[in-house]
Design a protein around this motif. Structure first.
Motif, PDB file in Angstrom:
ATOM      1  N   CYS A  29       3.886  30.945  32.649  1.00 51.88           N
ATOM      2  CA  CYS A  29       3.332  31.973  31.765  1.00 51.88           C
ATOM      3  C   CYS A  29       3.740  33.373  32.205  1.00 51.88           C
ATOM      4  CB  CYS A  29       1.811  31.877  31.747  1.00 51.88           C
ATOM      5  SG  CYS A  29       1.185  30.318  31.107  1.00 51.88           S
ATOM      6  N   SER A  30       4.526  33.460  33.267  1.00 53.71           N
ATOM      7  CA  SER A  30       4.818  34.761  33.850  1.00 53.71           C
ATOM      8  C   SER A  30       5.619  35.672  32.921  1.00 53.71           C
ATOM      9  CB  SER A  30       5.564  34.588  35.180  1.00 53.71           C
ATOM     10  OG  SER A  30       6.792  33.917  34.973  1.00 53.71           O
ATOM     11  N   SER A  31       6.264  35.117  31.908  1.00 55.53           N
ATOM     12  CA  SER A  31       7.062  35.929  30.991  1.00 55.53           C
ATOM     13  C   SER A  31       6.280  36.402  29.784  1.00 55.53           C
ATOM     14  CB  SER A  31       8.273  35.114  30.500  1.00 55.53           C
ATOM     15  OG  SER A  31       9.092  34.733  31.571  1.00 55.53           O
ATOM     16  N   TYR A  32       5.014  36.068  29.726  1.00 54.60           N
ATOM     17  CA  TYR A  32       4.216  36.328  28.533  1.00 54.60           C
ATOM     18  C   TYR A  32       2.987  37.170  28.835  1.00 54.60           C
ATOM     19  CZ  TYR A  32       7.045  32.460  26.843  1.00 54.60           C
ATOM     20  OH  TYR A  32       8.101  31.652  26.503  1.00 54.60           O
ATOM     21  N   ALA A  33       2.620  37.988  27.872  1.00 56.84           N
ATOM     22  CA  ALA A  33       1.326  38.638  27.959  1.00 56.84           C
ATOM     23  C   ALA A  33       0.237  37.581  27.861  1.00 56.84           C
ATOM     24  CB  ALA A  33       1.167  39.651  26.825  1.00 56.84           C
ATOM     25  N   MET A  34      -0.902  37.867  28.457  1.00 53.54           N
ATOM     26  CA  MET A  34      -2.030  36.938  28.455  1.00 53.54           C
ATOM     27  C   MET A  34      -3.278  37.695  28.032  1.00 53.54           C
ATOM     28  SD  MET A  34      -0.794  33.995  29.699  1.00 53.54           S
ATOM     29  CE  MET A  34      -2.228  33.110  30.323  1.00 53.54           C
ATOM     30  N   GLY A  35      -4.261  36.930  27.594  1.00 57.70           N
ATOM     31  CA  GLY A  35      -5.486  37.591  27.173  1.00 57.70           C
ATOM     32  C   GLY A  35      -6.711  36.721  27.344  1.00 57.70           C
ATOM     33  N   ILE A  51      -3.311  41.551  29.227  1.00 58.69           N
ATOM     34  CA  ILE A  51      -2.484  42.060  30.312  1.00 58.69           C
ATOM     35  C   ILE A  51      -1.025  41.745  30.009  1.00 58.69           C
ATOM     36  CG2 ILE A  51      -2.747  39.951  31.695  1.00 58.69           C
ATOM     37  CD1 ILE A  51      -2.830  41.809  34.190  1.00 58.69           C
ATOM     38  N   SER A  52      -0.136  42.681  30.328  1.00 55.82           N
ATOM     39  CA  SER A  52       1.281  42.475  30.084  1.00 55.82           C
ATOM     40  C   SER A  52       1.850  41.433  31.037  1.00 55.82           C
ATOM     41  CB  SER A  52       2.032  43.796  30.251  1.00 55.82           C
ATOM     42  OG  SER A  52       1.877  44.286  31.572  1.00 55.82           O
ATOM     43  N   ALA A  53       3.068  40.998  30.752  1.00 58.33           N
ATOM     44  CA  ALA A  53       3.691  39.936  31.550  1.00 58.33           C
ATOM     45  C   ALA A  53       3.792  40.336  33.022  1.00 58.33           C
ATOM     46  CB  ALA A  53       5.065  39.602  30.986  1.00 58.33           C
ATOM     47  N   GLY A  54       4.138  41.573  33.270  1.00 59.98           N
ATOM     48  CA  GLY A  54       4.275  42.033  34.651  1.00 59.98           C
ATOM     49  C   GLY A  54       2.985  42.506  35.275  1.00 59.98           C
ATOM     50  N   GLY A  55       1.952  42.667  34.462  1.00 64.83           N
ATOM     51  CA  GLY A  55       0.646  43.063  34.973  1.00 64.83           C
ATOM     52  C   GLY A  55       0.389  44.550  35.006  1.00 64.83           C
ATOM     53  N   ALA A  56       1.349  45.360  34.572  1.00 69.60           N
ATOM     54  CA  ALA A  56       1.191  46.808  34.694  1.00 69.60           C
ATOM     55  C   ALA A  56       0.354  47.418  33.572  1.00 69.60           C
ATOM     56  CB  ALA A  56       2.563  47.475  34.714  1.00 69.60           C
ATOM     57  N   VAL A  57       0.287  46.733  32.444  1.00 68.01           N
ATOM     58  CA  VAL A  57      -0.409  47.275  31.269  1.00 68.01           C
ATOM     59  C   VAL A  57      -1.595  46.388  30.924  1.00 68.01           C
ATOM     60  CG1 VAL A  57      -0.207  47.906  28.839  1.00 68.01           C
ATOM     61  CG2 VAL A  57       1.742  48.241  30.393  1.00 68.01           C
ATOM     62  N   THR A  58      -2.745  47.006  30.729  1.00 66.77           N
ATOM     63  CA  THR A  58      -3.939  46.256  30.365  1.00 66.77           C
ATOM     64  C   THR A  58      -4.653  46.921  29.193  1.00 66.77           C
ATOM     65  OG1 THR A  58      -5.269  47.456  31.998  1.00 66.77           O
ATOM     66  CG2 THR A  58      -4.314  45.353  32.696  1.00 66.77           C
ATOM     67  N   TYR A  59      -5.373  46.103  28.442  1.00 62.56           N
ATOM     68  CA  TYR A  59      -6.195  46.571  27.328  1.00 62.56           C
ATOM     69  C   TYR A  59      -7.555  45.888  27.421  1.00 62.56           C
ATOM     70  CZ  TYR A  59      -1.679  47.977  25.354  1.00 62.56           C
ATOM     71  OH  TYR A  59      -0.439  48.539  25.151  1.00 62.56           O
ATOM     72  N   TYR A  60      -8.589  46.595  26.943  1.00 67.73           N
ATOM     73  CA  TYR A  60      -9.936  46.042  26.987  1.00 67.73           C
ATOM     74  C   TYR A  60     -10.657  46.302  25.675  1.00 67.73           C
ATOM     75  CZ  TYR A  60      -9.164  45.690  31.986  1.00 67.73           C
ATOM     76  OH  TYR A  60      -8.655  45.364  33.217  1.00 67.73           O
ATOM     77  N   GLY A  61     -11.535  45.360  25.337  1.00 68.38           N
ATOM     78  CA  GLY A  61     -12.419  45.594  24.219  1.00 68.38           C
ATOM     79  C   GLY A  61     -13.446  46.662  24.582  1.00 68.38           C
ATOM     80  N   ASP A  62     -13.927  47.383  23.585  1.00 70.12           N
ATOM     81  CA  ASP A  62     -14.841  48.492  23.848  1.00 70.12           C
ATOM     82  C   ASP A  62     -16.116  48.049  24.560  1.00 70.12           C
ATOM     83  OD1 ASP A  62     -14.111  50.265  20.730  1.00 70.12           O
ATOM     84  OD2 ASP A  62     -13.117  50.305  22.692  1.00 70.12           O
ATOM     85  N   SER A  63     -16.578  46.848  24.263  1.00 74.18           N
ATOM     86  CA  SER A  63     -17.849  46.394  24.826  1.00 74.18           C
ATOM     87  C   SER A  63     -17.766  46.028  26.302  1.00 74.18           C
ATOM     88  CB  SER A  63     -18.381  45.206  24.022  1.00 74.18           C
ATOM     89  OG  SER A  63     -17.468  44.136  24.075  1.00 74.18           O
ATOM     90  N   VAL A  64     -16.556  45.899  26.847  1.00 74.89           N
ATOM     91  CA  VAL A  64     -16.423  45.482  28.245  1.00 74.89           C
ATOM     92  C   VAL A  64     -15.723  46.522  29.121  1.00 74.89           C
ATOM     93  CG1 VAL A  64     -16.353  43.083  27.493  1.00 74.89           C
ATOM     94  CG2 VAL A  64     -14.203  44.281  28.029  1.00 74.89           C
ATOM     95  N   LYS A  65     -15.250  47.606  28.515  1.00 75.63           N
ATOM     96  CA  LYS A  65     -14.542  48.631  29.290  1.00 75.63           C
ATOM     97  C   LYS A  65     -15.423  49.158  30.408  1.00 75.63           C
ATOM     98  CE  LYS A  65     -11.366  50.410  25.788  1.00 75.63           C
ATOM     99  NZ  LYS A  65     -11.058  51.525  24.860  1.00 75.63           N
ATOM    100  N   GLY A  66     -14.822  49.264  31.594  1.00 73.05           N
ATOM    101  CA  GLY A  66     -15.555  49.778  32.747  1.00 73.05           C
ATOM    102  C   GLY A  66     -16.344  48.726  33.494  1.00 73.05           C
ATOM    103  N   ARG A  67     -16.472  47.526  32.905  1.00 73.20           N
ATOM    104  CA  ARG A  67     -17.215  46.447  33.569  1.00 73.20           C
ATOM    105  C   ARG A  67     -16.332  45.248  33.902  1.00 73.20           C
ATOM    106  NH1 ARG A  67     -21.068  43.823  30.872  1.00 73.20           N
ATOM    107  NH2 ARG A  67     -20.140  44.172  28.801  1.00 73.20           N
ATOM    108  N   PHE A  68     -15.337  44.981  33.075  1.00 72.94           N
ATOM    109  CA  PHE A  68     -14.454  43.834  33.272  1.00 72.94           C
ATOM    110  C   PHE A  68     -13.075  44.313  33.699  1.00 72.94           C
ATOM    111  CE2 PHE A  68     -16.553  40.656  30.064  1.00 72.94           C
ATOM    112  CZ  PHE A  68     -17.790  40.905  30.647  1.00 72.94           C
ATOM    113  N   THR A  69     -12.402  43.463  34.493  1.00 72.62           N
ATOM    114  CA  THR A  69     -11.037  43.757  34.928  1.00 72.62           C
ATOM    115  C   THR A  69     -10.182  42.503  34.797  1.00 72.62           C
ATOM    116  OG1 THR A  69     -11.837  45.401  36.526  1.00 72.62           O
ATOM    117  CG2 THR A  69      -9.582  44.588  36.806  1.00 72.62           C
ATOM    118  N   ILE A  70      -9.062  42.638  34.102  1.00 75.00           N
ATOM    119  CA  ILE A  70      -8.126  41.531  33.981  1.00 75.00           C
ATOM    120  C   ILE A  70      -6.993  41.744  34.973  1.00 75.00           C
ATOM    121  CG2 ILE A  70      -6.792  42.650  32.127  1.00 75.00           C
ATOM    122  CD1 ILE A  70      -6.368  39.840  30.922  1.00 75.00           C
ATOM    123  N   SER A  71      -6.543  40.653  35.582  1.00 73.15           N
ATOM    124  CA  SER A  71      -5.419  40.717  36.510  1.00 73.15           C
ATOM    125  C   SER A  71      -4.684  39.391  36.467  1.00 73.15           C
ATOM    126  CB  SER A  71      -5.897  41.027  37.938  1.00 73.15           C
ATOM    127  OG  SER A  71      -6.778  40.017  38.400  1.00 73.15           O
TER     128      SER A  71
END
Length: 124
Positions: A29-35, A51-71
């Motif tokens: 899955c390393s070549s693909y964005a995940m969610g 999260i982007s394939a390389g892990g540098a870019v992340t997005y969050y839903g408004d209800s979880v911003k500041g509380r959840f972290t994807i890696s």
């Protein structure tokens, strides 16, 4: 073909933390964005994080911003969702997904594969 297996769900009190894992197999899955998405009873599936394939870019839903972290750890074909300061409204089945394009398209549910889900229950 990709198989995704989520784990780490469970019952936790409000204010607590959980870490979800999603392990991919069958194809890297390393070549693909995940969610991560979630679905509560009687509600539609909701975007949580991407999260982007390389892990540098992340997005969050408004209800979880500041509380959840994807890696992710591409060497282990694994994506994580660290969930802190959980509230009862976070109760849902959480699903991992492989994106079909860039991480920003995962937000709208443009995914190729889904996991089977893991239950998270937050008590008040």
């Amino acid at each position: 073909q990709v198989q995704l297996v989520e784990s780490g769900g469970g019952l936790v009190q409000a204010g607590g933390s959980l870490r979800l894992l999603c392990v991919g197999s069958g194809r890297t899955c390393s070549s693909y964005a995940m969610g991560w998405f979630r679905q509560a009873p009687g509600k539609e599936r909701e975007f949580v994080a991407a999260i982007s394939a390389g892990g540098a870019v992340t997005y969050y839903g408004d209800s979880v911003k500041g509380r959840f972290t994807i890696s992710r750890d591409n060497a282990k074909n694994t994506v994580y969702l660290q969930m802190n300061n959980l509230i009862p409204e976070d109760t849902a089945v959480y699903y991992c997904a492989v994106g079909s394009g860039p991480a920003r398209t995962v937000i709208t549910g443009t995914v190729s594969y889904w996991g089977q889900g893991t239950q998270v229950t937050v008590s008040s």
